[in-house]
Design a protein around this motif. Structure first.
Motif, PDB file in Angstrom:
ATOM      1  N   SER A   6      35.996  30.045  48.255  1.00  0.00           N
ATOM      2  CA  SER A   6      37.219  29.884  47.477  1.00  0.00           C
ATOM      3  C   SER A   6      36.959  29.178  46.150  1.00  0.00           C
ATOM      4  CB  SER A   6      38.247  29.086  48.286  1.00  0.00           C
ATOM      5  OG  SER A   6      39.401  28.854  47.519  1.00  0.00           O
ATOM      6  N   GLY A   7      37.459  29.777  45.041  1.00  0.00           N
ATOM      7  CA  GLY A   7      37.402  29.143  43.738  1.00  0.00           C
ATOM      8  C   GLY A   7      36.038  29.116  43.091  1.00  0.00           C
ATOM      9  N   CYS A   8      35.107  29.959  43.510  1.00  0.00           N
ATOM     10  CA  CYS A   8      33.759  29.927  42.951  1.00  0.00           C
ATOM     11  C   CYS A   8      33.600  30.789  41.704  1.00  0.00           C
ATOM     12  CB  CYS A   8      32.753  30.363  44.021  1.00  0.00           C
ATOM     13  SG  CYS A   8      32.499  29.108  45.286  1.00  0.00           S
ATOM     14  N   GLY A   9      34.612  31.527  41.283  1.00  0.00           N
ATOM     15  CA  GLY A   9      34.547  32.263  40.036  1.00  0.00           C
ATOM     16  C   GLY A   9      33.847  33.594  40.107  1.00  0.00           C
ATOM     17  N   PHE A  10      33.727  34.194  41.297  1.00  0.00           N
ATOM     18  CA  PHE A  10      33.102  35.504  41.397  1.00  0.00           C
ATOM     19  C   PHE A  10      34.029  36.579  40.841  1.00  0.00           C
ATOM     20  CE2 PHE A  10      29.419  34.183  43.450  1.00  0.00           C
ATOM     21  CZ  PHE A  10      29.701  33.336  44.512  1.00  0.00           C
ATOM     22  N   SER A  11      33.419  37.647  40.327  1.00  0.00           N
ATOM     23  CA  SER A  11      34.190  38.776  39.809  1.00  0.00           C
ATOM     24  C   SER A  11      33.624  40.069  40.377  1.00  0.00           C
ATOM     25  CB  SER A  11      34.151  38.793  38.275  1.00  0.00           C
ATOM     26  OG  SER A  11      32.819  38.916  37.824  1.00  0.00           O
ATOM     27  N   GLY A  12      34.254  41.199  40.016  1.00  0.00           N
ATOM     28  CA  GLY A  12      33.793  42.485  40.517  1.00  0.00           C
ATOM     29  C   GLY A  12      34.427  42.832  41.854  1.00  0.00           C
ATOM     30  N   ASN A  33      38.008  36.143  40.725  1.00  0.00           N
ATOM     31  CA  ASN A  33      38.356  37.166  39.742  1.00  0.00           C
ATOM     32  C   ASN A  33      37.995  38.538  40.298  1.00  0.00           C
ATOM     33  OD1 ASN A  33      39.449  37.895  37.276  1.00  0.00           O
ATOM     34  ND2 ASN A  33      37.473  37.881  36.237  1.00  0.00           N
ATOM     35  N   LEU A  34      38.124  38.690  41.623  1.00  0.00           N
ATOM     36  CA  LEU A  34      37.738  39.921  42.306  1.00  0.00           C
ATOM     37  C   LEU A  34      38.754  41.025  42.015  1.00  0.00           C
ATOM     38  CD1 LEU A  34      36.745  38.313  45.715  1.00  0.00           C
ATOM     39  CD2 LEU A  34      35.203  39.047  43.897  1.00  0.00           C
ATOM     40  N   SER A  35      38.279  42.260  41.928  1.00  0.00           N
ATOM     41  CA  SER A  35      39.148  43.380  41.585  1.00  0.00           C
ATOM     42  C   SER A  35      38.817  44.577  42.465  1.00  0.00           C
ATOM     43  CB  SER A  35      38.981  43.737  40.100  1.00  0.00           C
ATOM     44  OG  SER A  35      37.638  44.076  39.822  1.00  0.00           O
ATOM     45  N   GLY A  36      39.541  45.685  42.238  1.00  0.00           N
ATOM     46  CA  GLY A  36      39.317  46.904  43.000  1.00  0.00           C
ATOM     47  C   GLY A  36      39.967  46.872  44.367  1.00  0.00           C
ATOM     48  N   LEU A  53      42.709  36.057  50.642  1.00  0.00           N
ATOM     49  CA  LEU A  53      42.294  36.761  49.420  1.00  0.00           C
ATOM     50  C   LEU A  53      43.279  36.524  48.288  1.00  0.00           C
ATOM     51  CD1 LEU A  53      41.305  40.171  51.067  1.00  0.00           C
ATOM     52  CD2 LEU A  53      39.781  38.302  50.441  1.00  0.00           C
ATOM     53  N   GLU A  54      44.085  35.460  48.335  1.00  0.00           N
ATOM     54  CA  GLU A  54      45.098  35.232  47.327  1.00  0.00           C
ATOM     55  C   GLU A  54      44.496  34.880  45.967  1.00  0.00           C
ATOM     56  OE1 GLU A  54      44.587  33.351  49.954  1.00  0.00           O
ATOM     57  OE2 GLU A  54      44.793  31.193  49.534  1.00  0.00           O
ATOM     58  N   GLU A  55      45.320  35.139  44.898  1.00  0.00           N
ATOM     59  CA  GLU A  55      44.990  34.812  43.510  1.00  0.00           C
ATOM     60  C   GLU A  55      43.702  35.507  43.056  1.00  0.00           C
ATOM     61  OE1 GLU A  55      46.789  30.353  43.998  1.00  0.00           O
ATOM     62  OE2 GLU A  55      45.460  30.728  42.276  1.00  0.00           O
ATOM     63  N   ASN A  56      43.697  36.833  43.201  1.00  0.00           N
ATOM     64  CA  ASN A  56      42.637  37.679  42.659  1.00  0.00           C
ATOM     65  C   ASN A  56      43.290  38.800  41.867  1.00  0.00           C
ATOM     66  OD1 ASN A  56      39.772  36.928  43.581  1.00  0.00           O
ATOM     67  ND2 ASN A  56      40.938  36.687  45.476  1.00  0.00           N
ATOM     68  N   ASN A  80      48.196  39.298  43.788  1.00  0.00           N
ATOM     69  CA  ASN A  80      47.258  40.360  43.478  1.00  0.00           C
ATOM     70  C   ASN A  80      48.041  41.529  42.881  1.00  0.00           C
ATOM     71  OD1 ASN A  80      44.303  39.874  44.389  1.00  0.00           O
ATOM     72  ND2 ASN A  80      45.499  39.009  46.070  1.00  0.00           N
ATOM     73  N   PHE A  81      47.450  42.718  42.902  1.00  0.00           N
ATOM     74  CA  PHE A  81      48.096  43.894  42.320  1.00  0.00           C
ATOM     75  C   PHE A  81      48.261  45.000  43.358  1.00  0.00           C
ATOM     76  CE2 PHE A  81      45.886  41.816  38.761  1.00  0.00           C
ATOM     77  CZ  PHE A  81      46.955  41.607  37.910  1.00  0.00           C
ATOM     78  N   PHE A  82      48.517  44.630  44.602  1.00  0.00           N
ATOM     79  CA  PHE A  82      48.697  45.631  45.654  1.00  0.00           C
ATOM     80  C   PHE A  82      50.033  46.361  45.467  1.00  0.00           C
ATOM     81  CE2 PHE A  82      45.041  45.015  48.156  1.00  0.00           C
ATOM     82  CZ  PHE A  82      44.739  43.658  48.185  1.00  0.00           C
TER      83      PHE A  82
END
Length: 599
Positions: A6-12, A33-36, A53-56, A80-82
């Motif tokens: 949590s909160g580690c700044g990963f993306s992709g 900053n996870l997406s897809g 998985l909140e706040e992505n 998120n954007f579900f």
């Protein structure tokens, strides 16, 4: 096995290899900053109990695959954007304790099958696009402690059987379209601590039994159509007027509005206190006058020696005893309210009689004024130009436009239609201006503040708002940076849509109107020739706005022989891609210059 990043700044994207962790019980990838879309491999982890998985920036339809995780107890997909609907097969998750899907783009109705989740204690679906009524099967969740369905588009009445959720401590149903009365049965929820029913269309009186809930410490019934006297015990327990504000027919303490029955009791007491002594005095005076008059008349008959003579009463007496009463009706023209919340007089005062100094913007649909009300609320009020549309048609079209609600559209909050030809529209206030101003300010910044992530989110917000309009279907007709507004969180909102029918009387007049369609530089060549806006033309305008976001160049900066589209094509053919982007955008984001993120 627990995986907590949590909160580690990963993306992709989330890698599918995570499905090899067969003993994984807790998966926490929140605040990244996870997406897809989610990899289907997650749904094959048999021991998974917690998924956070909140706040992505995760997208796609709400996955049905979670229903296969029979051990799942905690599922949080908030912020998120579900999209899509809540899967009905979530009702198979009998071990589920908490389900949080707030702040997404979920639509459809709340599935009644959720009533089968017998272990559920938390159900949070706030700030989505849910519609329909609250299913009665929710009342079967006897362990439910928190139910948050606020800021959706729910309709119908609050279920009478909601009291069967005997463990409920928080009930949040604010900012919907709920109607009907507040159920008396809510008083049976002995553990209820927070009750928010504000910004709905609830009517009737406030049940006095609500004051008998021992644990109730937070209450909000504002912005409804409630009427009658506030129960005295409830009013003294919650003595903040904002708890009951914006209910036009509500009276009693703590509101500074006296009830009619109280006024009548005071009036009767005053009449008795003053009227009885006055009536007694008048009666006594009349008796004295009658006695004196009889005495004088008897003495006159004795003196004249005449009996049986008819005497005529003086004309002045009869005329003096004849009194006429004036009649008239007290009232005047009925004032039309903004959704029964704000009066026209208050709006005149808030805009200082629509003073020129309060103008926020000007356009072909009239002026937009900044209205600052006495309670501190600020709203933009559009005054439409005088047109031929009738008052009835204006109300019909405004109420239809009120139903168009989306996260990336400006929301119509109220309207006013009254003589002489006054037509007003009230929206949510957008404090951070428009995209045109933001791009102009960014081009003058030394350390470029409008970076890649911000421009990407702005473009996504515009695209989502436009796609929602086209799904209705509605055509915008004038998409440009000036019509992209920003709220306090700098989220993009499309404005200036759906106003053609509010300014023209008939479709024939709309088609033959001399009002220009679109704006120079953003309008497609087809619309410039035909004068008819289309969805395809909206997409063309969106492309021009997107090029302006990327290049920082306005379409009107080019000559007649070379527009922004031709210029971009020429740069691409020459391979000069870096020349396309606004200076500074190719630089690394300052937060990622070290090549790693800190956990």
């Amino acid at each position: 096995m627990v995986l907590n990043l949590s909160g580690c700044g990963f993306s992709g994207r989330i890698p599918g290899t995570i499905g090899s962790l067969l003993k994984l019980t807790t998966l926490d990838l929140s605040k990244q900053n996870l997406s897809g879309e989610l990899p289907i491999e997650i749904f094959g982890l048999p021991s998974l109990q917690v998924v956070a998985l909140e706040e992505n920036k995760l997208s796609g339809v709400v996955p049905e695959g979670f229903s296969s995780l029979v051990s799942l107890q905690y599922l949080n997909l908030t912020s998120n954007f579900f999209t899509g609907e809540i899967p009905a097969n979530y009702g198979f998750l009998t071990s589920l304790v908490a389900l949080s899907l707030s702040r997404n783009y979920i639509s459809g109705m709340i599935p009644a099958e959720l009533g089968n989740c017998s272990s559920l204690e938390v159900l949070e679906l706030r700030f989505n696009h849910l519609r329909g009524s609250i299913p009665g099967d929710i009342s079967r969740l006897s362990r439910l402690k928190r139910l948050d369905l606020g800021e959706d588009a729910l309709t119908g009445e609050i279920p009478e059987d909601i009291h069967r959720c005997s463990s409920l401590s928080s009930l949040l149903l604010d900012a919907n379209h709920l109607s009907g009365r507040i159920p008396e049965s809510l008083s049976k929820l002995s553990n209820l601590a927070v009750l928010s029913l504000s910004s709905n269309s609830l009517n009737g009186t406030i049940p006095a039994s609500l004051s008998h809930i021992p644990s109730l410490r937070s209450l909000n019934l504002s912005r409804n159509n409630l009427a009658g006297e506030i129960p005295r015990l409830l009013g003294s327990r919650f003595n903040d007027p904002s708890v009951f504000a914006m209910n036009r027919e509500l009276c009693g303490k703590p509101l500074d509005r006296e009830c009619a029955n109280v006024r009548n009791r005071k009036r009767k007491k005053l009449i008795l206190f003053i009227g009885v002594p006055i009536a007694a005095t008048v009666l006594l005076a009349l008796c004295c006058c009658a006695y004196i008059y009889s005495l004088l008349r008897w003495r006159k008959r004795l003196r004249d020696g005449v009996t049986g003579e008819k005497k005529r009463s003086p004309a002045s007496a009869s005329s003096g005893a004849d009194r006429s009463r004036g009649s008239g009706e007290n009232g005047g023209p009925k004032l039309v309210m903004f959704n029964n919340k704000i009066t026209y007089a208050e709006t005149l005062e808030a805009t200082r009689q629509f003073d020129e100094d309060n103008v926020l913007s000007r356009g072909r649909y009239g002026l937009v004024f900044k209205a600052s009300y006495q309670d501190g609320m600020v709203l933009p009020v559009r005054r439409l130009p005088d047109g031929s549309i009738s008052e009835g048609n204006f109300r019909k079209e405004a109420e239809s436009l009120d139903k168009v609600k989306h996260r990336n559209l400006t929301v119509l909050r109220g309207y006013y239609a009254g003589p002489p030809d006054v037509r007003l529209l009230v929206y949510d206030y957008m404090p951070n201006g428009n995209l045109a101003t933001l791009l102009q300010e960014a081009s003058h910044q030394d350390g470029h503040v409008l970076n890649w992530p911000m421009r990407h989110l702005i473009a996504l917000g515009i695209a989502r708002g436009l796609a929602f309009l086209h799904s209705l279907p509605l055509v915008h007709g004038d998409l440009k940076p000036q019509n992209v507004l920003f709220d306090a969180d700098f989220e993009a909102h499309l404005s200036e849509f759906g106003l053609d029918k509010l300014t023209t009387a008939t479709p024939a007049e709309a088609s033959s109107s001399s009002t220009p369609v679109g704006s120079l530089g953003y309008i497609s060549p087809e619309v410039a020739l035909t004068g008819q806006p289309t969805k395809e033309a909206d997409v063309y305008s969106f492309g021009i706005v997107l090029l302006e976001i990327l290049t920082g160049r306005k379409p009107v900066m080019f000559t007649q022989d070379e527009d922004i589209v031709k210029w971009v094509k020429k740069q691409l053919q020459r391979g000069q891609i870096s020349e396309l982007l606004e200076p500074g955008l190719l630089e690394l984001d300052p937060s990622h210059q070290n090549g790693k993120s800190s956990c």
